[in-house]
Design a protein around this motif. Structure first.
Motif, mmCIF file in Angstrom:
data_model
loop_
_atom_site.group_PDB
_atom_site.id
_atom_site.type_symbol
_atom_site.label_atom_id
_atom_site.label_comp_id
_atom_site.label_asym_id
_atom_site.label_seq_id
_atom_site.Cartn_x
_atom_site.Cartn_y
_atom_site.Cartn_z
ATOM 1 N N ASN A 94 0.798 -1.219 0.000
ATOM 2 C CA ASN A 94 0.000 0.000 0.000
ATOM 3 C C ASN A 94 0.834 1.274 0.000
ATOM 4 O OD1 ASN A 94 -2.467 -1.320 0.091
ATOM 5 N ND2 ASN A 94 -2.345 -1.595 2.301
ATOM 6 N N GLN A 111 -0.814 5.544 7.148
ATOM 7 C CA GLN A 111 -2.099 5.237 6.513
ATOM 8 C C GLN A 111 -3.241 5.304 7.524
ATOM 9 O OE1 GLN A 111 -1.797 1.528 4.346
ATOM 10 N NE2 GLN A 111 -0.908 2.597 2.610
ATOM 11 N N ASN A 158 -13.339 11.877 3.211
ATOM 12 C CA ASN A 158 -12.408 10.950 3.885
ATOM 13 C C ASN A 158 -12.965 10.496 5.234
ATOM 14 O OD1 ASN A 158 -10.387 11.287 1.829
ATOM 15 N ND2 ASN A 158 -9.845 13.241 2.765
ATOM 16 N N THR A 205 -5.688 4.302 3.181
ATOM 17 C CA THR A 205 -5.057 5.298 2.312
ATOM 18 C C THR A 205 -4.137 6.192 3.128
ATOM 19 O OG1 THR A 205 -5.489 7.056 0.698
ATOM 20 C CG2 THR A 205 -6.948 6.959 2.585
ATOM 21 N N LYS A 206 -3.179 6.816 2.458
ATOM 22 C CA LYS A 206 -2.272 7.716 3.167
ATOM 23 C C LYS A 206 -3.004 8.997 3.565
ATOM 24 C CE LYS A 206 2.337 7.158 2.889
ATOM 25 N NZ LYS A 206 3.644 7.738 2.689
ATOM 26 N N ASN A 232 -3.930 12.620 3.665
ATOM 27 C CA ASN A 232 -3.894 13.512 2.509
ATOM 28 C C ASN A 232 -3.291 14.877 2.862
ATOM 29 O OD1 ASN A 232 -4.463 14.254 -0.116
ATOM 30 N ND2 ASN A 232 -6.524 14.975 0.351
#
Length: 349
Positions: free
Chosen positions: A4, A64, A74, A102-103, A105
């Motif tokens: 990921n 993440q 998000n 997800t990382k 942002n």
């Protein structure tokens, strides 16, 4: 590296761990990623001192998080404070949620941005004809649970700065138009940078930033040569240069992720609560933000260094960062704000 983790990007970013010096700025940024409730960072310094480079380099280090798939805000899959109304309704209706890793942002706010671009807009025509709240999310929605970076924040329109700081403080953004109101979570780390020669922020706005880092131009010629050679090497072959620091980047990312978990259990002894508030009182700092930010930053630093009990040295390191921008400016005083804090710290420690 995990599947990921995205290390190579379309536009290679200078590695955070390769940046020479500027330790105060780097520490302030890392501590805010560990505990976003510290309240963001204001970075003030000379032109060409790597402020923007350092902030953008932070992207590689961001750990993440879990987000609801296809959600423009998000949204967190389980924390009601961090989810949109649509996600809340799905949970109430027991609809399944697709969750992604997800990382964190990072969003850049351009200087010429309008309020609509920042806050989002409501499509009145669609709302009236179709009877639905048609909302076009703005940058605050995109920055939820992430970082909002404003370069040259001291040149930003005061009204927009107020909007940003209100959202950062409350964690929510509300857009109202023609009797229609829409709110969504907007919890982000606000990072601003600027050059003091181009104007200072109003004191009441400065106070809203959790920490304040001062950046100076490097005077030592050997260090300057090292920085120049390093930059030339990066510009020549960014991908090869990034590979040299890949292992260090991954180690620091892991350390930050572990600290984000550890900070919840870090303890501050009662004596330090008293000392922090006494120092803030001696410095004649208005309000209680200085006390609160110092407490949080000390715990974040302790967690980053792998400990669970705050030590005296933690307070000595972070108090200038948390308090210097909250001091009242006396035009007759010759003493620098940083020196003033150091003198008070020597009295207590």
């Amino acid at each position: 590296m995990s599947e990921n983790t995205v290390f190579e990007t379309d536009r290679p970013v200078f590695p955070f761990t390769a940046i020479i010096g500027q330790d105060e700025m780097k520490l302030a940024l890392i501590l805010n990623v560990i505990d976003p409730k510290i309240g963001g960072v204001m970075i003030m310094g000379d032109r060409g001192t790597g402020k923007s480079t350092t902030v953008r380099a932070l992207v590689d280090l961001l750990p993440q998080i879990e987000v609801v798939a296809n959600d423009p805000f998000n949204s967190h899959p389980s924390d009601p404070e961090l989810m949109s109304q649509e996600v809340k309704e799905k949970i109430l209706n027991q609809q399944p949620l697709e969750v992604l890793q997800t990382k964190i942002n990072m969003v850049d706010l351009p200087l010429g941005a309008t309020e609509d671009r920042v806050c989002g807009t409501i499509d009145i025509e669609k709302a009236l004809t179709e009877g639905v709240k048609a909302f076009e999310p703005g940058l605050l929605a995109k920055a939820n649970r992430g970082i909002l970076y404003v370069d040259e924040v001291n040149l930003l329109d005061d009204h927009l700065v107020d909007v940003l700081l209100d959202s950062a403080a409350s964690g929510w953004n509300t857009v109202e138009r023609e009797g229609i109101s829409i709110s969504h979570p907007a919890r982000f780390i606000l990072v601003g940078s600027g050059n003091p020669e181009e104007g200072e922020l109003r004191p009441q706005l400065l106070d809203r930033f959790g920490m304040h880092a001062e950046i100076r131009t490097v005077k030592d010629y050997q260090t300057r040569v090292s920085i120049v050679l390093q930059r030339l090497e990066f510009d020549e072959s960014p991908k090869d240069f990034r590979k040299l620091y890949q292992e260090k980047q991954e180690e620091l990312t892991k350390r930050i992720a572990e600290a984000r978990e550890r900070v919840k259990s870090v303890k501050l002894v009662d004596d330090y609560y008293s000392i922090i508030s006494s120092i803030c009182s001696d410095l004649d700092i208005d309000g209680l933000r200085g006390d609160l930010v110092t407490n949080r930053a000390a715990k974040a630093l302790c967690a980053f260094e792998g400990r669970e009990i705050v030590e005296e040295q933690d307070l000595i390191r972070i108090m200038p960062l948390c308090l210097r921008h909250r001091l009242r400016k006396d035009p007759l005083e010759t003493i620098d704000s940083g020196e003033k804090i150091q003198q008070i710290l020597e009295k207590y420690f």
